[in-house]
Design an enzyme around this catalytic site. Structure first.
Site, PDB file in Angstrom:
ATOM      1  N   SER A 148       1.737  -7.041  12.014  1.00 39.38           N
ATOM      2  CA  SER A 148       2.994  -6.319  11.859  1.00 39.38           C
ATOM      3  C   SER A 148       2.918  -5.112  12.623  1.00 39.38           C
ATOM      4  CB  SER A 148       2.964  -6.069  10.435  1.00 39.38           C
ATOM      5  OG  SER A 148       3.960  -5.020  10.039  1.00 39.38           O
ATOM      6  N   TYR A 161      -0.822  -2.924   2.191  1.00 42.63           N
ATOM      7  CA  TYR A 161      -0.123  -3.663   3.371  1.00 42.63           C
ATOM      8  C   TYR A 161      -0.729  -3.340   4.558  1.00 42.63           C
ATOM      9  CZ  TYR A 161       3.393  -6.424   6.009  1.00 42.63           C
ATOM     10  OH  TYR A 161       4.291  -7.422   6.711  1.00 42.63           O
TER      11      TYR A 161
HETATM   12  P1  NAD Z   1       8.529 -14.974   3.407  1.00 35.48           P
HETATM   13  O1  NAD Z   1       8.300 -14.265   1.729  1.00 35.48           O
HETATM   14  O2  NAD Z   1       9.745 -15.439   3.747  1.00 35.48           O
HETATM   15  O3  NAD Z   1       7.314 -15.939   3.328  1.00 35.48           O
HETATM   16  C1  NAD Z   1       5.927 -15.740   2.939  1.00 35.48           C
HETATM   17  C2  NAD Z   1       5.377 -17.225   2.379  1.00 35.48           C
HETATM   18  O4  NAD Z   1       4.087 -17.109   2.019  1.00 35.48           O
HETATM   19  C3  NAD Z   1       6.112 -18.152   1.348  1.00 35.48           C
HETATM   20  O5  NAD Z   1       6.486 -19.335   1.584  1.00 35.48           O
HETATM   21  C4  NAD Z   1       5.329 -17.866   0.239  1.00 35.48           C
HETATM   22  O6  NAD Z   1       5.286 -18.789  -0.862  1.00 35.48           O
HETATM   23  C5  NAD Z   1       3.935 -17.866   0.946  1.00 35.48           C
HETATM   24  N1  NAD Z   1       2.626 -17.404   0.236  1.00 35.48           N
HETATM   25  C6  NAD Z   1       2.651 -16.254  -0.763  1.00 35.48           C
HETATM   26  N2  NAD Z   1       1.495 -16.310  -1.204  1.00 35.48           N
HETATM   27  C7  NAD Z   1       0.687 -17.319  -0.729  1.00 35.48           C
HETATM   28  C8  NAD Z   1      -0.424 -17.555  -0.869  1.00 35.48           C
HETATM   29  N3  NAD Z   1      -1.496 -17.090  -1.768  1.00 35.48           N
HETATM   30  N4  NAD Z   1      -0.973 -18.872  -0.248  1.00 35.48           N
HETATM   31  C9  NAD Z   1      -0.131 -19.392   0.453  1.00 35.48           C
HETATM   32  N5  NAD Z   1       1.101 -19.254   0.599  1.00 35.48           N
HETATM   33  C10 NAD Z   1       1.518 -17.985   0.001  1.00 35.48           C
HETATM   34  O7  NAD Z   1       7.709 -13.644   4.190  1.00 35.48           O
HETATM   35  P2  NAD Z   1       7.756 -13.425   5.734  1.00 35.48           P
HETATM   36  O8  NAD Z   1       8.637 -12.114   5.907  1.00 35.48           O
HETATM   37  O9  NAD Z   1       8.229 -14.673   6.647  1.00 35.48           O
HETATM   38  O10 NAD Z   1       6.367 -13.094   6.073  1.00 35.48           O
HETATM   39  C11 NAD Z   1       5.299 -13.965   6.627  1.00 35.48           C
HETATM   40  C12 NAD Z   1       4.474 -12.994   7.247  1.00 35.48           C
HETATM   41  O11 NAD Z   1       4.958 -12.145   8.195  1.00 35.48           O
HETATM   42  C13 NAD Z   1       3.736 -12.243   6.259  1.00 35.48           C
HETATM   43  O12 NAD Z   1       2.119 -12.179   6.512  1.00 35.48           O
HETATM   44  C14 NAD Z   1       4.218 -10.818   6.533  1.00 35.48           C
HETATM   45  O13 NAD Z   1       3.323  -9.881   6.123  1.00 35.48           O
HETATM   46  C15 NAD Z   1       4.610 -10.830   7.899  1.00 35.48           C
HETATM   47  N6  NAD Z   1       5.520  -9.692   8.370  1.00 35.48           N
HETATM   48  C16 NAD Z   1       6.903  -9.839   8.010  1.00 35.48           C
HETATM   49  C17 NAD Z   1       7.715  -9.157   8.682  1.00 35.48           C
HETATM   50  C18 NAD Z   1       9.030  -8.918   7.889  1.00 35.48           C
HETATM   51  O14 NAD Z   1       9.804  -8.078   8.444  1.00 35.48           O
HETATM   52  N7  NAD Z   1       9.575 -10.094   7.331  1.00 35.48           N
HETATM   53  C19 NAD Z   1       7.625  -7.992   9.423  1.00 35.48           C
HETATM   54  C20 NAD Z   1       5.931  -8.070  10.063  1.00 35.48           C
HETATM   55  C21 NAD Z   1       5.046  -9.059   9.389  1.00 35.48           C
END
Ligand code: NAD
Length: 266
Positions: A148, A161
């Site tokens: 991130s 985080y």
């Molecule tokens: P999201 O909530 O849409 O998806 C996350 C997925 O992870 C879900 O399907 C959930 O069921 C799964 N998950 C949660 N705990 C789990 C576990 N213990 N084992 C297996 N699966 C698990 O979130 P997103 O925004 O798509 O985030 C995905 C990644 O991107 C994360 O690592 C997040 O930190 C990172 N990220 C997101 C953003 C943002 O702005 N959305 C920005 C930077 C980084």
């Protein structure tokens, strides 16, 4: 033809958001996809969608914090698809709170999903990347961690985080060194804010904690440091992952690639 045509990609947290789009993008490049998630129904639905679009995919039940579940999940991918060539360690959650109110249980949960999950999936996948290709060389592969902008920058309320996302840089760099002579590359992709369920949930929470409106959270906290006030998209992130997966050599390894509308420039 893409260089990842016919390669096997495991994407964790791929039932939703960024991971789901990565699964579709790598499938469009011709990879065979293992959609791994704690939410098996969601993972299976994404796998079914990929198959309907003409790709090959399987859903895998995997809690990335559970050593036995990770090992069993990776073993099931190898049994079904024959290999693991690409690992995208993407599963993640968010819990926001100021440090003085941050529950120890929440801290441990955050580190378990983001760091234990990255470690356990990497450890389970590596023997399949290091295995002999039949000509005395390792098969090789690529591991991409979902970092991130918070792998580089801090924000209020996000102690666990930010700590975990910084930690991924260390793991990726060690893997780049250990895997280099065996054809394994590693990277951290670092998105800015992307409108997924993970972010939608934070807008009212941050509004409450910071005492500002939801519009101000979006405009000032989430997009205030970007060059154009625009959210990064799941497609932006998925295309970056695809580029890194397709890159042909370790000229590019151990890097963090920031996709954030200029919020953070390295
Ligand atoms: P999201 O909530 O849409 O998806 C996350 C997925 O992870 C879900 O399907 C959930 O069921 C799964 N998950 C949660 N705990 C789990 C576990 N213990 N084992 C297996 N699966 C698990 O979130 P997103 O925004 O798509 O985030 C995905 C990644 O991107 C994360 O690592 C997040 O930190 C990172 N990220 C997101 C953003 C943002 O702005 N959305 C920005 C930077 C980084």
């Amino acid at each position: 033809m893409s260089s990842i045509q016919g390669k096997v990609a495991v994407i964790t947290g791929a039932a939703s958001g960024i991971g789901k789009e990565i699964a579709f993008e790598l499938s469009r490049a011709g990879a065979l996809i293992a959609v791994a998630d704690i939410n098996l129904d969601g993972a299976q639905a994404v796998a079914d969608g990929i198959v309907q679009a003409g790709g090959r995919a399987m859903g895998v039940a995997m809690d990335v914090t559970d050593e036995a579940a990770v090992d069993a999940g990776i073993a099931s991918v190898v049994a079904e698809l024959g290999a693991v060539d690409i690992l995208v360690s993407n599963a993640g959650i968010q819990i926001v709170n100021p440090i003085e109110n941050y529950a120890f249980a929440d801290w441990k949960k955050m580190l378990a999903i983001h760091l234990d999950g990255a470690f356990l999936t990497t450890r389970a996948a590596l023997p399949h990347m290091y295995r002999d290709d039949g000509h005395g060389n390792s098969r090789g592969g690529v591991v991409i961690y979902m970092g991130s902008v918070h792998s580089h920058e801090a924000s209020k309320l996000k102690s666990a985080y930010v700590t975990a996302k910084h930690g991924l840089l260390g793991l990726a760099r060690v893997l780049a060194k250990e895997g280099g002579s065996r054809g394994v590359r590693s990277h951290v992709v670092c998105p800015g804010f992307v409108r997924t369920p993970l972010v939608d949930q934070q807008i009212p929470e941050q509004s409450l904690e910071l005492g500002i409106s939801e519009e101000e959270v979006v405009k000032n906290v989430m997009l205030g440091q970007t060059v154009d006030g625009i959210f990064t998209t799941v497609e932006d992130v998925a295309k970056t992952v695809r580029f890194l997966a397709e890159f042909p050599s370790a000229a590019l390894t151990g890097q963090s690639v920031v996709v954030s509308h200029g919020w953070y420039m390295q």
